[in-house]
Scaffold this active site. Structure first.
Site, PDB file in Angstrom:
ATOM      1  N   ALA A  93       0.856  -1.182   0.000  1.00 10.65           N
ATOM      2  CA  ALA A  93       0.000   0.000   0.000  1.00 10.65           C
ATOM      3  C   ALA A  93       0.895   1.235   0.000  1.00 10.65           C
ATOM      4  O   ALA A  93       2.046   1.175   0.440  1.00 10.65           O
ATOM      5  CB  ALA A  93      -0.899  -0.013   1.230  1.00 10.65           C
ATOM      6  N   GLU A 150      -0.659  -9.371  -0.516  1.00 15.11           N
ATOM      7  CA  GLU A 150      -2.051  -9.683  -0.151  1.00 15.11           C
ATOM      8  C   GLU A 150      -2.969  -9.727  -1.371  1.00 15.11           C
ATOM      9  O   GLU A 150      -3.836 -10.597  -1.456  1.00 15.11           O
ATOM     10  CB  GLU A 150      -2.557  -8.653   0.879  1.00 15.11           C
ATOM     11  CG  GLU A 150      -1.875  -8.848   2.233  1.00 15.11           C
ATOM     12  CD  GLU A 150      -2.204  -7.765   3.240  1.00 15.11           C
ATOM     13  OE1 GLU A 150      -2.091  -6.562   2.888  1.00 15.11           O
ATOM     14  OE2 GLU A 150      -2.582  -8.109   4.381  1.00 15.11           O
ATOM     15  N   GLY A 204       0.629  -5.116   0.973  1.00 20.60           N
ATOM     16  CA  GLY A 204      -0.635  -5.195   0.241  1.00 20.60           C
ATOM     17  C   GLY A 204      -0.463  -5.833  -1.127  1.00 20.60           C
ATOM     18  O   GLY A 204      -1.407  -6.421  -1.672  1.00 20.60           O
ATOM     19  N   GLU A 241       5.022  -5.063   6.987  1.00 26.49           N
ATOM     20  CA  GLU A 241       4.277  -4.065   7.755  1.00 26.49           C
ATOM     21  C   GLU A 241       4.862  -3.826   9.144  1.00 26.49           C
ATOM     22  O   GLU A 241       4.772  -2.724   9.686  1.00 26.49           O
ATOM     23  CB  GLU A 241       2.801  -4.492   7.900  1.00 26.49           C
ATOM     24  CG  GLU A 241       1.971  -4.368   6.626  1.00 26.49           C
ATOM     25  CD  GLU A 241       2.055  -5.589   5.715  1.00 26.49           C
ATOM     26  OE1 GLU A 241       2.961  -6.423   5.894  1.00 26.49           O
ATOM     27  OE2 GLU A 241       1.205  -5.694   4.814  1.00 26.49           O
TER      28      GLU A 241
END
Ligand code: DAK
Length: 258
Positions: free
Chosen positions: A66, A112, A109, A132
């Site tokens: 992200a 993911e 992300g 993260e």
């Protein structure tokens, strides 16, 4: 349809491809990009000429996660109130199979959304991770659940707690991905798989995808009941009649997707 952060094309008959295109930021997933990804994938999903989709980035990065610069200014309530942020990362709602074709950084992300796809084809240079922890946060779009189910608890813990990165061969060995191919080949491999999917009865493909996904959500007994129902739906299709006739007549089936 023209987009700012993605490139959309059809690399083969029946195959729709969405390419993340923010190379200057290693394809960091900002909200505008994810909105475009969702819009493009939903459009392919609703297009009767498309049977499978590919989600990809570039050779250097599928996506480095992200967008940290976008998240930096956000509060907890901003994140809570962002429209369906997790939905943006969840391709299960798409009835057609999605293949992630990944290379280079496939982090946070990015890892993911690759895991939210139905299959993953990687180049030899792909690197998977959930970093993260370095930012003082935790995976928020499926990492703790999908990575753990794919790899088992011990390795998933190490990856998420210590930022251990997993190379493509290790990812293959541990069952996270389908295939590894050289850099100049991985896209062809992904397109080849997508074509094989697109050439089948789309009724049976859809019912299979749904049932396989239920294996993650149901008890074995519930899953078997779900599978039996989908089997019976497939059994009532015109494509079942055609598939069995074609086998007996030793010819190629001509699917009607009915
Ligand atoms: N965000 C924004 N920009 C990024 C970025 C990212 N994730 N990753 C790289 N970039 C940018 C860099 O800032 C740099 O931009 P400039 O400084 O040139 O303007 C450019 O891309 C090139 O990056 P580097 O210079 O760092 O390149 P290197 O080759 O040296 O290093 C790297 C590559 C991938 C190791 C490094 O860039 C890196 O560590 N990137 C961050 C990886 C990361 O921590 N990813 C996890 C992000 S957190 C949520 C659900 C999910 C999420 C959040 C919320 N909710 C449901 C609420 C997901 C969170 C995440 O993914």
């Amino acid at each position: 349809m023209s987009y700012e952060h993605i490139i959309v094309d059809r690399p083969a008959d029946g195959v729709g491809r969405v390419r993340l295109n923010r190379p200057e930021a290693l394809n960091a997933l900002n909200s505008a990009l994810m909105d475009e990804v969702n819009e493009a994938m939903l459009a392919f999903n609703g297009d009767a000429t498309i049977g499978a989709m590919i989600l990809t980035g570039n050779d250097k990065a599928f996506a480095a996660g992200a967008d940290i610069k976008e998240m930096d200014g956000k509060t907890q309530i901003d994140m809570l109130m962002t429209v369906s942020l997790v939905d943006r990362f969840d391709f299960k709602k798409l009835s057609k199979p999605v293949i992630a074709a990944v290379s280079g950084y496939t982090l946070g992300g990015g890892c993911e959304i690759a895991m939210a796809c139905d299959m993953i084809v990687a180049s030899e240079s792909a690197v998977f991770g959930q970093p993260e922890i370095n930012l003082g946060i935790i995976p928020g779009a499926g990492g703790t659940q999908r990575l753990t189910r794919a790899l088992g608890k011990a390795l998933a813990m190490e990856i998420m707690l210590t930022d251990r990165k997993l190379g493509a061969q290790d990812a293959l060995h541990h069952g996270l991905i389908n295939r590894v191919a050289p850099l100049d080949e991985y896209m062809n491999v992904a397109v080849g798989i997508a074509q094989k999917v697109a050439q089948r009865s789309q009724v049976a493909i859809r019912l299979t995808k749904e049932a396989v996904n239920k294996a993650y959500e149901m008890t074995l007994e519930e899953g078997l009941a779900y599978e039996r129902r989908n089997f019976l739906v497939a059994f009532g299709s015109e494509d079942k009649v055609e598939g069995m006739r074609a086998f007996i007549e030793k010819r190629r089936a001509e699917w009607k997707n009915r």
